[in-house]
Scaffold this motif. Structure first.
Motif, PDB file in Angstrom:
ATOM      1  N   THR A   6       0.976  -1.221   0.038  1.00 47.41           N
ATOM      2  CA  THR A   6      -0.001   0.023  -0.080  1.00 47.41           C
ATOM      3  C   THR A   6       0.956   1.360  -0.218  1.00 47.41           C
ATOM      4  O   THR A   6       1.969   1.194   0.800  1.00 47.41           O
ATOM      5  CB  THR A   6      -0.953  -0.006   1.095  1.00 47.41           C
ATOM      6  N   GLN A   7       0.666   2.115  -0.775  1.00 50.54           N
ATOM      7  CA  GLN A   7       1.385   3.463  -0.750  1.00 50.54           C
ATOM      8  C   GLN A   7       0.690   4.524  -1.416  1.00 50.54           C
ATOM      9  O   GLN A   7      -0.674   4.268  -2.088  1.00 50.54           O
ATOM     10  CB  GLN A   7       2.569   3.210  -1.617  1.00 50.54           C
ATOM     11  N   LEU A   8       1.092   5.836  -1.021  1.00 50.62           N
ATOM     12  CA  LEU A   8       0.350   6.908  -1.503  1.00 50.62           C
ATOM     13  C   LEU A   8       1.479   7.939  -1.728  1.00 50.62           C
ATOM     14  O   LEU A   8       2.166   8.663  -0.817  1.00 50.62           O
ATOM     15  CB  LEU A   8      -0.428   7.620  -0.284  1.00 50.62           C
ATOM     16  N   HIS A  11       2.099  14.175  -3.354  1.00 50.10           N
ATOM     17  CA  HIS A  11       1.360  14.525  -4.483  1.00 50.10           C
ATOM     18  C   HIS A  11       0.518  15.895  -3.829  1.00 50.10           C
ATOM     19  O   HIS A  11       0.697  16.090  -2.700  1.00 50.10           O
ATOM     20  CB  HIS A  11       0.206  13.680  -5.447  1.00 50.10           C
ATOM     21  N   ASP A  13      -3.519  17.513  -4.195  1.00 51.33           N
ATOM     22  CA  ASP A  13      -4.850  17.477  -4.828  1.00 51.33           C
ATOM     23  C   ASP A  13      -5.232  18.640  -5.776  1.00 51.33           C
ATOM     24  O   ASP A  13      -4.625  19.578  -5.545  1.00 51.33           O
ATOM     25  CB  ASP A  13      -5.936  17.354  -3.715  1.00 51.33           C
ATOM     26  N   TRP A  59       1.941  12.637   1.505  1.00 50.43           N
ATOM     27  CA  TRP A  59       2.037  11.407   1.203  1.00 50.43           C
ATOM     28  C   TRP A  59       1.740  10.371   2.280  1.00 50.43           C
ATOM     29  O   TRP A  59       2.021  10.924   3.411  1.00 50.43           O
ATOM     30  CB  TRP A  59       3.220  11.181   0.597  1.00 50.43           C
ATOM     31  N   ARG A  60       1.999   8.976   1.999  1.00 50.08           N
ATOM     32  CA  ARG A  60       2.055   8.180   3.044  1.00 50.08           C
ATOM     33  C   ARG A  60       3.436   7.128   2.542  1.00 50.08           C
ATOM     34  O   ARG A  60       3.387   7.035   1.466  1.00 50.08           O
ATOM     35  CB  ARG A  60       0.985   7.208   3.136  1.00 50.08           C
TER      36      ARG A  60
END
Length: 67
Positions: A6-8, A11, A13, A59-60
């Motif tokens: 899992t990733q983010l 960025h 919006d 982000w994560r």
């Protein structure tokens, strides 16, 4: 769906989506910090974070899950 990862990625919006974002931690069994402009935020149950998602990079980190 993502092969146990899992990733983010970092960025912002789109400004047409929302002027601000609310991240609310209802209940969790694991910490998954959110980074906003390089500041690490760890939400605990019943914590919330309000930020401008289109003007702050967020982000994560990648997290392996039990897939």
């Amino acid at each position: 769906k993502y092969g146990g990862i899992t990733q983010l990625p970092p960025h912002t919006d789109a400004p047409t989506i929302a002027q601000f974002s609310i991240d609310y931690q209802v209940s969790s069994n694991v910490d998954w910090p959110l980074y906003v402009e390089g500041i690490k935020v760890v939400l605990k149950d019943n914590d919330a974070l309000v930020m401008s998602g289109y003007s702050h990079v967020h982000w994560r980190e990648q997290k392996k899950t039990m897939a």
